[in-house]
Design a protein around this motif. Structure first.
Motif, PDB file in Angstrom:
ATOM      1  N   UNK A 175       0.843  -1.308  -0.074  1.00 19.03           N
ATOM      2  CA  UNK A 175       0.100   0.064  -0.067  1.00 19.03           C
ATOM      3  C   UNK A 175       0.714   1.271   0.135  1.00 19.03           C
ATOM      4  N   UNK A 176       2.008   1.240   0.564  1.00 23.19           N
ATOM      5  CA  UNK A 176       2.741   2.507   0.871  1.00 23.19           C
ATOM      6  C   UNK A 176       3.932   2.513   0.176  1.00 23.19           C
ATOM      7  N   UNK A 177       4.814   1.341  -0.038  1.00 16.33           N
ATOM      8  CA  UNK A 177       6.006   1.311  -0.606  1.00 16.33           C
ATOM      9  C   UNK A 177       6.168   0.966  -2.082  1.00 16.33           C
ATOM     10  N   UNK A 178       5.518  -0.107  -2.149  1.00 14.73           N
ATOM     11  CA  UNK A 178       5.615  -0.585  -3.647  1.00 14.73           C
ATOM     12  C   UNK A 178       4.415  -0.180  -4.327  1.00 14.73           C
ATOM     13  N   UNK A 179       4.657   1.063  -4.899  1.00 17.36           N
ATOM     14  CA  UNK A 179       3.444   1.781  -5.550  1.00 17.36           C
ATOM     15  C   UNK A 179       4.132   2.481  -7.032  1.00 17.36           C
ATOM     16  N   UNK A 180       3.463   2.521  -7.974  1.00 16.72           N
ATOM     17  CA  UNK A 180       3.783   3.045  -9.258  1.00 16.72           C
ATOM     18  C   UNK A 180       4.629   4.810  -8.993  1.00 16.72           C
ATOM     19  N   UNK A 181       3.571   5.382  -8.302  1.00 15.64           N
ATOM     20  CA  UNK A 181       4.056   6.816  -8.275  1.00 15.64           C
ATOM     21  C   UNK A 181       4.086   7.176  -6.500  1.00 15.64           C
ATOM     22  N   UNK A 182       5.275   6.708  -6.279  1.00 16.93           N
ATOM     23  CA  UNK A 182       5.666   6.620  -4.652  1.00 16.93           C
ATOM     24  C   UNK A 182       5.668   7.996  -4.170  1.00 16.93           C
ATOM     25  N   UNK A 183       5.572   8.218  -3.066  1.00 15.83           N
ATOM     26  CA  UNK A 183       5.972   9.315  -2.117  1.00 15.83           C
ATOM     27  C   UNK A 183       6.602   8.869  -0.784  1.00 15.83           C
ATOM     28  N   UNK A 184       6.629   9.945  -0.103  1.00 17.56           N
ATOM     29  CA  UNK A 184       7.275   9.759   1.133  1.00 17.56           C
ATOM     30  C   UNK A 184       6.377   9.396   2.167  1.00 17.56           C
ATOM     31  N   UNK A 185       5.174   9.240   1.805  1.00 18.42           N
ATOM     32  CA  UNK A 185       4.266   8.952   3.012  1.00 18.42           C
ATOM     33  C   UNK A 185       4.535   7.733   3.629  1.00 18.42           C
TER      34      UNK A 185
END
Length: 89
Positions: A49-59
């Motif tokens: 949900x938070x790390x392995x995303x296509x458009x990642x952020x620092x969240x």
């Protein structure tokens, strides 16, 4: 067509009603392997949900860092509380 009802044991915690909570907890696996697999599933859900995303952020990283800071503050709170009452002359 109507959806077939989901058994209480297979529901997520947020989908369980308060009256069904005892039955849901009774259906959990509290063996060491069950606990390890539930921690692994939780880690996988967090990672996807938070790390392995296509458009990642620092969240996701910021949430992990904020959790670490909060836990370390709670562990050292007794020491910090005693420092507050000391008088310096």
């Amino acid at each position: 067509m109507a959806d077939r009802p989901v058994p209480i044991i297979e529901k997520r915690l947020m989908d369980v009603k308060l009256g069904e909570l005892g039955t849901w907890i009774g259906g959990r696996d509290f063996s060491p392997n069950g606990i390890i697999s539930s921690v692994r599933r939780g880690h996988d859900r967090y990672y996807n949900k938070y790390i392995n995303v296509k458009k990642g952020g620092i969240g996701g990283i910021a949430m992990l860092l904020a959790g670490y800071i909060t836990i370390s503050y709670m562990w050292s709170y007794d020491h910090l509380k005693h420092d507050r009452w000391r008088k310096y002359h």
